[in-house]
Design an enzyme around this catalytic site. Structure first.
Site, PDB file in Angstrom:
ATOM      1  N   GLU A 178       0.824  -1.224   0.000  1.00  0.00           N
ATOM      2  CA  GLU A 178       0.000   0.000   0.000  1.00  0.00           C
ATOM      3  C   GLU A 178       0.852   1.266   0.000  1.00  0.00           C
ATOM      4  O   GLU A 178       0.684   2.162   0.835  1.00  0.00           O
ATOM      5  CB  GLU A 178      -0.953  -0.003   1.199  1.00  0.00           C
ATOM      6  CG  GLU A 178      -1.998  -1.101   1.095  1.00  0.00           C
ATOM      7  CD  GLU A 178      -3.093  -1.015   2.158  1.00  0.00           C
ATOM      8  OE1 GLU A 178      -2.838  -0.452   3.228  1.00  0.00           O
ATOM      9  OE2 GLU A 178      -4.199  -1.507   1.901  1.00  0.00           O
ATOM     10  N   GLU A 377      -5.911  -8.031  -1.416  1.00  0.00           N
ATOM     11  CA  GLU A 377      -6.617  -7.855  -0.138  1.00  0.00           C
ATOM     12  C   GLU A 377      -8.037  -7.409  -0.427  1.00  0.00           C
ATOM     13  O   GLU A 377      -8.266  -6.582  -1.307  1.00  0.00           O
ATOM     14  CB  GLU A 377      -5.968  -6.782   0.761  1.00  0.00           C
ATOM     15  CG  GLU A 377      -4.663  -7.169   1.376  1.00  0.00           C
ATOM     16  CD  GLU A 377      -4.092  -6.110   2.322  1.00  0.00           C
ATOM     17  OE1 GLU A 377      -4.883  -5.375   2.964  1.00  0.00           O
ATOM     18  OE2 GLU A 377      -2.860  -6.006   2.385  1.00  0.00           O
TER      19      GLU A 377
HETATM   20  P1  P53 Z   1      -7.164  -3.217   9.477  1.00  0.00           P
HETATM   21  C1  P53 Z   1      -6.201   1.162   6.319  1.00  0.00           C
HETATM   22  C2  P53 Z   1      -5.601   1.354   7.528  1.00  0.00           C
HETATM   23  C3  P53 Z   1      -4.595   0.514   7.925  1.00  0.00           C
HETATM   24  C4  P53 Z   1      -4.131  -0.460   7.075  1.00  0.00           C
HETATM   25  O1  P53 Z   1      -6.870  -3.084   7.923  1.00  0.00           O
HETATM   26  C5  P53 Z   1      -4.731  -0.639   5.863  1.00  0.00           C
HETATM   27  C6  P53 Z   1      -5.796   0.136   5.498  1.00  0.00           C
HETATM   28  C7  P53 Z   1      -6.558  -0.150   4.251  1.00  0.00           C
HETATM   29  O2  P53 Z   1      -6.201   0.634   3.207  1.00  0.00           O
HETATM   30  O3  P53 Z   1      -4.272  -1.519   5.012  1.00  0.00           O
HETATM   31  C8  P53 Z   1      -4.447  -2.885   4.833  1.00  0.00           C
HETATM   32  O4  P53 Z   1      -6.303  -4.300   9.976  1.00  0.00           O
HETATM   33  C9  P53 Z   1      -3.158  -3.526   5.211  1.00  0.00           C
HETATM   34  C10 P53 Z   1      -3.278  -4.642   6.177  1.00  0.00           C
HETATM   35  C11 P53 Z   1      -4.450  -4.407   7.108  1.00  0.00           C
HETATM   36  C12 P53 Z   1      -5.713  -4.352   6.268  1.00  0.00           C
HETATM   37  O5  P53 Z   1      -5.641  -3.298   5.352  1.00  0.00           O
HETATM   38  O6  P53 Z   1      -6.829  -1.892  10.048  1.00  0.00           O
HETATM   39  O7  P53 Z   1      -2.400  -3.897   4.081  1.00  0.00           O
HETATM   40  O8  P53 Z   1      -2.065  -4.771   6.836  1.00  0.00           O
HETATM   41  O9  P53 Z   1      -4.556  -5.307   8.123  1.00  0.00           O
HETATM   42  C13 P53 Z   1      -6.978  -4.175   7.088  1.00  0.00           C
HETATM   43  O10 P53 Z   1      -8.611  -3.557   9.599  1.00  0.00           O
END
Ligand code: P53
Length: 478
Positions: A178, A377
């Site tokens: 990301e 994802e």
């Molecule tokens: P969680 C937002 C905020 C933090 C991480 O997120 C994020 C995003 C989404 O754009 O990215 C991805 O665990 C990331 C993962 C993460 C997943 O989203 O905050 O690549 O590491 O766990 C889900 O619900």
């Protein structure tokens, strides 16, 4: 012949990141990563980033779900679902504990050898992210993370070490997870995880610092791609972005222009990685702001030579923006412009749920980049209830089914070249954003709560059997 389904060899699987599930934060010579200094937050309560590990605080990633010791059992369950691939990351601190070490840590290298062998035993292809929010904390403290050009060399050394070691086991790679999320340059969490930058609390220098750090990252990524191809020309190396369709709140021209501007703030990272050069809108924007990032002619050559083979992306939600909040020409931090979209529902964490946005994303990325796409994802973070007769997560099945239905339309009706689908957190793990265990994504339930209590026992949710059926039918039976 009309296409009716996902392609042959479609990479069905699931996705995780090392720091969110491995635990064992001090085993096998592992160093402290930026994820190891993040405390547990809560729903809508951000995590605290502490100056080193402070005794008495709750750092959920330290033990996570202890995948480090349970990976054989877990991969067996993935195989039972029929996974063709498994996306994980290599914890940078298992390989280079301090980031600037002379030689790699053999115990760390060995762990991933064993992990990948275990996957391959079941015909599961590893899909590997090199840097997924796991920068050695020493690089943050000593070098200001990617705020320092030296970090390019540390990353490339790490990448090359992994490429050489796993060249016959891993074909699919991504450089940075990301990478575009740091467009939210006032967000402590995202800046620390993406670039190892600890923010200026006045907020004045954050944007300039982000453009500098992100530039060093795209250069590091391009150098890694170049080196990787020398080590194994068959490698497929991708970018990884958090793709969020941006909708204008209304058809007011200022809203439409604002939405386009916001796309530009987020898309340039992958533009550079796929095209090999900066889009003119970013060059003009940096110039207008008076930022003077250190971008050399040599860097520009490297960017051209190290373009990626595919675009991996996460898709969770779309966003709407309104010019009532910020005028198009004033847009800097994309978070300023976001408004609630009244046409979609939202999760318990206020993430807007928009399956149609996934079809839009697949079309948009195809039109823009003309390279294969990989949904690495997607998923619903939700509270699960354990009942006497199991975990009935029909809301999760519903979310995934609706998204896959749209992905299928993009493939079948719109001709999108989609490589695979790896829903996020295929086994419950620590949430990145909140540090919670209770924000669950998995097909497999892990008995552990937000305070760190639990037996770590794994059990199959209803979604486990649903996904098994989806894979078995190559997506025909959703
Ligand atoms: P969680 C937002 C905020 C933090 C991480 O997120 C994020 C995003 C989404 O754009 O990215 C991805 O665990 C990331 C993962 C993460 C997943 O989203 O905050 O690549 O590491 O766990 C889900 O619900």
């Amino acid at each position: 012949m009309t296409k009716t389904e996902f392609k042959k060899g479609f990479l069905w699987g699931g996705a995780v990141a090392a720091h969110q599930l491995e635990g064992a934060w001090q085993e096998g010579g592992k160093g402290v990563s930026v994820a190891d200094v993040m405390t547990a937050g809560a729903n809508k309560v951000p995590r605290e980033i502490t100056d080193g590990v402070i005794p008495g605080k709750n750092y959920p990633n330290h033990s996570a779900i202890d995948f480090y010791h349970h990976y054989k059992e877990d991969i067996k369950l993935f195989a039972e679902m029929g996974f063709k691939c498994f996306r994980t990351s290599i914890a940078w601190t298992r390989i280079f504990p301090n980031g600037d070490d002379e030689t790699p840590n053999e115990a760390g290298l060995k762990f991933y050898d064993d992990l990948f062998d275990e996957c391959l035993k079941y015909g599961i292809e590893p899909v590997v992210t090199l840097s997924h929010f796991e920068m050695p904390f020493n690089l943050v403290k000593k070098y200001n993370g990617f705020g320092n050009r030296k970090t390019i060399d540390f990353f490339v050394k790490f990448a090359v070490t992994c490429f050489k070691r796993y060249k016959d086991k891993v074909k699919y790679w991504m450089t940075f997870n990301e990478i575009d999320n740091q467009s939210s340059f006032n967000n402590d969490f995202l800046m620390a995880t993406n670039s190892g930058l600890l923010l200026d609390k006045d907020g004045n220098k954050n944007e300039a610092a982000m453009y500098q750090a992100a530039h060093y990252e795209v250069v590091a990524s391009a150098l890694a791609v170049k080196e990787g191809k020398k080590i194994n020309p068959d490698f497929m190396i991708g970018t990884m972005i958090a793709f969020t369709p941006i909708y204008p709140a209304t058809s007011k021209p200022a809203d439409v222009l604002l939405a386009q501007r916001m796309d530009q703030r987020r898309n340039w990272f992958s533009d550079v990685q796929v095209w090999g050069y900066y889009p003119s809108n970013v060059e003009a924007y940096i110039e207008r702001k008076g930022y003077r990032p250190d971008i050399t002619e040599e860097d520009r050559v490297v960017l051209k030579e190290g373009t990626v083979d595919y675009v991996g992306f996460s898709y969770y939600q779309s966003m709407a923006v309104s010019s009532d909040k910020v005028a198009p020409d004033d847009l800097a931090d994309p978070e300023e412009a976001i408004v609630r979209n009244q046409f979609v529902e939202a999760s318990d964490w206020d993430w807007e749920i928009d399956p149609v946005g996934l079809r839009y994303a697949l079309n948009e990325l195809t039109d823009r980049y003309h390279v294969p796409l990989f949904i690495v994802e997607n998923g619903l973070g939700a509270y699960d209830k354990v009942e006497a007769d199991g975990i009935h997560d029909d809301y999760r099945i519903d979310y995934l089914r609706r998204h896959l239905t749209e992905a299928k339309k993009a493939v079948v009706l719109d001709g999108v070249d989609l490589m695979g689908y790896t829903p996020w957190g295929c086994i419950d793990l620590v949430s990145a954003g909140t540090g919670q265990m209770s924000k669950r994504y998995g097909f497999i339930y892990v008995d552990k709560d937000d305070e760190g209590n639990g037996t770590l026992e794994r059990s199959r949710k209803d979604s486990f059997y649903w996904y098994q059926k989806v894979i078995k039918s190559n997506g025909a039976d959703l």
